[in-house]
Write a protein that holds these residues in place. Structure first.
Motif, PDB file in Angstrom:
ATOM      1  N   GLU A  52      43.702 -12.228 -18.332  1.00 37.86           N
ATOM      2  CA  GLU A  52      43.083 -13.451 -18.881  1.00 37.86           C
ATOM      3  C   GLU A  52      43.182 -13.878 -20.369  1.00 37.86           C
ATOM      4  N   ILE A  53      43.134 -15.025 -20.440  1.00 33.47           N
ATOM      5  CA  ILE A  53      43.135 -15.739 -21.806  1.00 33.47           C
ATOM      6  C   ILE A  53      42.358 -16.731 -21.921  1.00 33.47           C
ATOM      7  N   TRP A  54      42.021 -17.338 -23.004  1.00 39.87           N
ATOM      8  CA  TRP A  54      41.183 -18.575 -23.080  1.00 39.87           C
ATOM      9  C   TRP A  54      41.953 -19.639 -23.913  1.00 39.87           C
ATOM     10  N   ASP A  55      41.555 -20.755 -23.675  1.00 41.55           N
ATOM     11  CA  ASP A  55      42.349 -21.946 -24.686  1.00 41.55           C
ATOM     12  C   ASP A  55      41.594 -22.121 -25.830  1.00 41.55           C
ATOM     13  N   MET A  56      40.526 -21.163 -26.129  1.00 44.51           N
ATOM     14  CA  MET A  56      39.607 -21.257 -27.476  1.00 44.51           C
ATOM     15  C   MET A  56      39.178 -19.874 -27.753  1.00 44.51           C
ATOM     16  N   GLU A  57      38.887 -20.024 -28.861  1.00 49.13           N
ATOM     17  CA  GLU A  57      38.406 -18.601 -29.291  1.00 49.13           C
ATOM     18  C   GLU A  57      37.132 -18.160 -28.782  1.00 49.13           C
ATOM     19  N   PRO A  58      36.922 -17.061 -27.939  1.00 55.12           N
ATOM     20  CA  PRO A  58      35.893 -16.729 -27.459  1.00 55.12           C
ATOM     21  C   PRO A  58      34.658 -16.296 -28.550  1.00 55.12           C
ATOM     22  N   GLU A  59      33.643 -16.887 -28.271  1.00 50.15           N
ATOM     23  CA  GLU A  59      32.427 -16.585 -29.323  1.00 50.15           C
ATOM     24  C   GLU A  59      31.409 -15.457 -28.725  1.00 50.15           C
ATOM     25  N   ASP A  60      31.294 -15.452 -27.352  1.00 49.40           N
ATOM     26  CA  ASP A  60      30.197 -14.450 -26.968  1.00 49.40           C
ATOM     27  C   ASP A  60      30.839 -13.249 -26.307  1.00 49.40           C
ATOM     28  N   PRO A  62      31.851  -9.409 -26.292  1.00 48.07           N
ATOM     29  CA  PRO A  62      31.488  -8.035 -27.125  1.00 48.07           C
ATOM     30  C   PRO A  62      32.694  -7.566 -28.048  1.00 48.07           C
ATOM     31  N   GLU A  63      32.536  -6.796 -28.956  1.00 44.38           N
ATOM     32  CA  GLU A  63      33.694  -6.271 -29.729  1.00 44.38           C
ATOM     33  C   GLU A  63      34.656  -5.539 -28.936  1.00 44.38           C
ATOM     34  N   ALA A  64      34.276  -4.797 -27.932  1.00 48.66           N
ATOM     35  CA  ALA A  64      35.288  -3.989 -27.015  1.00 48.66           C
ATOM     36  C   ALA A  64      36.039  -4.721 -26.398  1.00 48.66           C
ATOM     37  N   ALA A  65      35.729  -6.134 -25.990  1.00 41.64           N
ATOM     38  CA  ALA A  65      36.830  -7.016 -25.564  1.00 41.64           C
ATOM     39  C   ALA A  65      37.673  -7.609 -26.310  1.00 41.64           C
ATOM     40  N   LYS A  66      37.071  -7.973 -27.735  1.00 43.39           N
ATOM     41  CA  LYS A  66      37.959  -8.722 -28.795  1.00 43.39           C
ATOM     42  C   LYS A  66      38.921  -7.842 -29.233  1.00 43.39           C
ATOM     43  N   ALA A  67      38.497  -6.481 -29.358  1.00 43.50           N
ATOM     44  CA  ALA A  67      39.459  -5.676 -30.136  1.00 43.50           C
ATOM     45  C   ALA A  67      41.106  -5.634 -29.783  1.00 43.50           C
ATOM     46  N   PRO A  68      41.426  -5.566 -28.465  1.00 41.06           N
ATOM     47  CA  PRO A  68      42.732  -5.565 -28.395  1.00 41.06           C
ATOM     48  C   PRO A  68      43.332  -6.978 -28.683  1.00 41.06           C
ATOM     49  N   PHE A  69      42.728  -8.141 -28.640  1.00 46.05           N
ATOM     50  CA  PHE A  69      43.576  -9.424 -29.067  1.00 46.05           C
ATOM     51  C   PHE A  69      42.860  -9.947 -30.472  1.00 46.05           C
ATOM     52  N   LYS A  70      42.197  -9.154 -31.360  1.00 49.15           N
ATOM     53  CA  LYS A  70      41.660  -9.619 -32.357  1.00 49.15           C
ATOM     54  C   LYS A  70      42.504 -10.648 -33.286  1.00 49.15           C
ATOM     55  N   ASP A  71      44.031 -10.350 -33.415  1.00 49.12           N
ATOM     56  CA  ASP A  71      44.941 -11.125 -34.124  1.00 49.12           C
ATOM     57  C   ASP A  71      45.252 -12.383 -33.314  1.00 49.12           C
ATOM     58  N   VAL A  72      44.889 -12.603 -32.234  1.00 52.49           N
ATOM     59  CA  VAL A  72      45.653 -13.898 -31.733  1.00 52.49           C
ATOM     60  C   VAL A  72      44.477 -14.550 -30.856  1.00 52.49           C
ATOM     61  N   LEU A  73      43.185 -14.409 -31.097  1.00 49.68           N
ATOM     62  CA  LEU A  73      42.378 -15.171 -30.273  1.00 49.68           C
ATOM     63  C   LEU A  73      42.088 -16.380 -30.294  1.00 49.68           C
ATOM     64  N   GLN A  90      51.478  -8.820 -15.578  1.00 47.82           N
ATOM     65  CA  GLN A  90      52.162  -9.337 -14.406  1.00 47.82           C
ATOM     66  C   GLN A  90      52.105 -10.946 -14.294  1.00 47.82           C
ATOM     67  N   ALA A  91      50.780 -11.473 -14.634  1.00 51.08           N
ATOM     68  CA  ALA A  91      50.467 -12.967 -14.513  1.00 51.08           C
ATOM     69  C   ALA A  91      49.750 -13.185 -15.496  1.00 51.08           C
ATOM     70  N   ILE A  92      49.618 -14.536 -16.051  1.00 48.87           N
ATOM     71  CA  ILE A  92      48.461 -14.820 -16.860  1.00 48.87           C
ATOM     72  C   ILE A  92      47.786 -15.873 -16.512  1.00 48.87           C
ATOM     73  N   VAL A  93      46.470 -15.668 -16.879  1.00 46.60           N
ATOM     74  CA  VAL A  93      45.322 -16.733 -16.324  1.00 46.60           C
ATOM     75  C   VAL A  93      44.719 -17.322 -17.486  1.00 46.60           C
ATOM     76  N   LEU A  94      44.832 -18.573 -17.348  1.00 48.11           N
ATOM     77  CA  LEU A  94      44.331 -19.487 -18.661  1.00 48.11           C
ATOM     78  C   LEU A  94      43.132 -20.071 -18.197  1.00 48.11           C
ATOM     79  N   GLN A  95      42.049 -19.712 -18.836  1.00 50.78           N
ATOM     80  CA  GLN A  95      40.532 -20.323 -18.602  1.00 50.78           C
ATOM     81  C   GLN A  95      40.699 -21.331 -19.419  1.00 50.78           C
TER      82      GLN A  95
END
Length: 524
Positions: A52-60, A62-73, A90-95
């Motif tokens: 899963e990825i978002w089309d905007m930087e997520p604000e809510d 938790p730090e554990a979910a942000k850490a792997p993608f902190k440089d590309v959020l 294997q596939a990408i989901v754009l929220q």
């Protein structure tokens, strides 16, 4: 004779659906048995995990979910490429969170351009998930279908309210649809029927039963998915023989337990591992209920679930699976301090505890000796008689020494008596229960017998009454026949003149005339 596994036979199978384009296309579904029941049928395609990825930087998050993608959020294209290149997605989901009318309300043109850039930057299937606001999704997904013509995107969620707009656009530009319904088997089938009536092929439809996180939400979703897979497999319902998708990561990571830091909920353990394991547990549950596509967020959760899929699909050992790799600082929790003080008192010792309280009485025994000097200071004859109680109290240690044996014997007798009383009571209760059950059974049998007899009597009375009514009708008809016969016998005989018809009909004409009469009678 060797042991043979009882095997179920299935009336249906899940459709094969291909998503994506070119060399990166994937096929999901195709199984002819329940999930991973490869001893009963085929499972040609393993379930896939879409990151899963978002089309905007997520604000809510938790730090554990942000850490792997902190440089590309803040860059959806770089985020998608990192998921593919670094985490082997294997596939990408754009929220499309920015298109939510209650948030940023981004335009359909902006969303379409973002989707097109991501689709061109990756070589794996792209799933586009709207804001779940039907009116807004109709506008946005229709525009995306047009701009990304031929990319074979997966568009959703498509509901009953917007199935015509999105269904027509997806059908016209060659995309796959996610039909969504609110945790209900009948509604899921209804949306598929509406799409098919519109002209959308069910070979281009993936079912979203609506996904819940851990707890009641998961239980409801799991139950509905089981019923969907049963209807598809055992009942052969071709309107439900479609692969299922679960938007899991979005649900798990927004719950309170996944966001609470260690100072707020230390009893829940390390917050980073907690969220990862919550997502992994939910994913495994949905896999076992028939999911073909899982939408997940954290790379470590995905690693664990991929290992499970491989082991469940092909077997093997889990010894080579590594532990969860942390990206945040480790936390130390003093669980011993959080836990309540253990009560290690044994029940038998607790019963003996009151007897030990008599010991302090021995400390009071020296008091008469302390009072002895006062008795010497007053040389009264009566004072010499007072030491007698002290001398009589001397045998107390011997008596006290004898008390434990007597107490033990009395206790054993009391326990034996209590045991005998308990056995007698249990026996009496069992006899009373057996007697009550026998009486209840006898009463039930008597009532049932009475009901049967009453039913037989009622049937017999009804038959007799019916026979009497029929006999009365027969007698009445016989009397009417006799009366009519008497009337005909007494009536004067007269000859009826026979005159030939003016127009003579042929045999065929008379047959056709009779047929017309019969037909008119039937239609009337």
């Amino acid at each position: 004779m060797g042991f043979e596994i009882t095997k179920e036979t299935y009336a249906g199978a899940i459709k094969n659906i291909t998503i994506g384009k070119g060399d990166g296309a994937l096929t999901v579904g195709g199984q002819t048995s329940y999930p991973f029941y490869q001893f009963e049928g085929d499972m040609p395609n393993k379930p896939i995990i879409a990151m899963e990825i978002w089309d905007m930087e997520p604000e809510d998050w938790p730090e554990a979910a942000k850490a792997p993608f902190k440089d590309v959020l803040n860059d959806p294209v770089a985020w998608a490429k990192k998921c593919v290149d670094e985490y082997n997605a294997q596939a990408i989901v754009l929220q499309l969170k920015s298109t939510d009318p209650n948030d940023k309300d981004a335009s359909a043109d902006d969303a379409a351009q973002t989707v097109k850039k991501i689709s061109e930057a990756i070589n794996v299937p792209l799933i586009v998930w709207g804001s779940a606001v039907p009116a807004k999704d109709s506008e946005v997904l229709k525009k995306i279908s047009e701009v990304c013509d031929g990319h074979n995107l997966v568009l959703g969620p498509v509901e009953e309210k917007n199935h015509k707009t999105i269904g027509a656009a997806a059908m016209g530009y060659g995309h796959t649809i996610i039909s969504s319904s609110p945790i209900d088997v009948n509604l899921a089938k209804q949306v598929n029927i509406l799409l098919e009536n519109l002209g959308v092929s069910l070979d281009k439809v993936i079912v979203d039963p609506t996904t819940g996180g851990l707890g009641y939400g998961l239980e409801y979703s799991y139950s509905v998915m089981e019923r969907l897979i049963q209807a598809a497999m055992t009942q052969g319902d071709d309107k439900l023989q479609n692969p299922m998708i679960n938007n899991l990561g979005n649900e798990v990571w927004k719950c309170k337990e996944a966001k609470q830091p260690v100072d707020e909920a230390p009893e829940l353990g390390d917050p980073e591992r907690r969220g990862i394991l919550m997502e992994a547990v939910g994913a495994v549950s949905y896999l076992m209920s028939g999911s073909s596509i899982l939408i997940m967020r954290h790379p470590e959760s995905i690693k664990l679930v991929r290992s499970f899929i491989d082991l469940a699909y092909a077997g093997g050992s889990a010894m080579d699976i590594g532990p969860v790799t942390k990206q945040l600082d480790d936390v130390e929790i003093d669980f011993a301090a959080l836990s309540p003080e253990p009560d290690l008192t044994i029940a038998e010792e607790a019963k003996k505890a009151p007897a030990k309280k008599a010991a302090p009485e021995k400390k009071e025994a020296p008091k008469p000796a302390a009072a002895a000097p006062k008795a010497d200071a007053k040389p009264a004859p009566a004072a010499e008689a007072k030491p007698a109680p002290a001398e009589e109290a001397k045998p107390e240690p011997a008596a006290a020494a004898a008390d434990p044996a007597a107490e033990a014997k009395a206790k054993a007798d009391a326990e034996e008596k209590a045991k005998a009383d308990a056995e007698a009571k249990a026996k009496a209760d069992a006899e009373a229960r057996a007697k009550a059950e026998a009486e209840a059974k006898a009463k039930a049998e008597a009532e049932e017998k009475a009901k049967v007899e009453a039913k037989k009597k009622a049937l017999k009375d009804a038959a007799a009454e019916r026979e009497a009514e029929e006999q009365a009708i027969r007698e009445k008809r016989a009397a009417e026949k006799e009366k009519a016969a008497a009337a005909r016998a007494s009536a004067p005989k007269s000859s009826v003149p026979m005159t030939a018809a003016k127009f003579q009909k042929t045999e065929l004409e008379r047959i056709l005339e009779n047929l017309d009469k019969v037909h008119r009678r039937v239609t009337e």
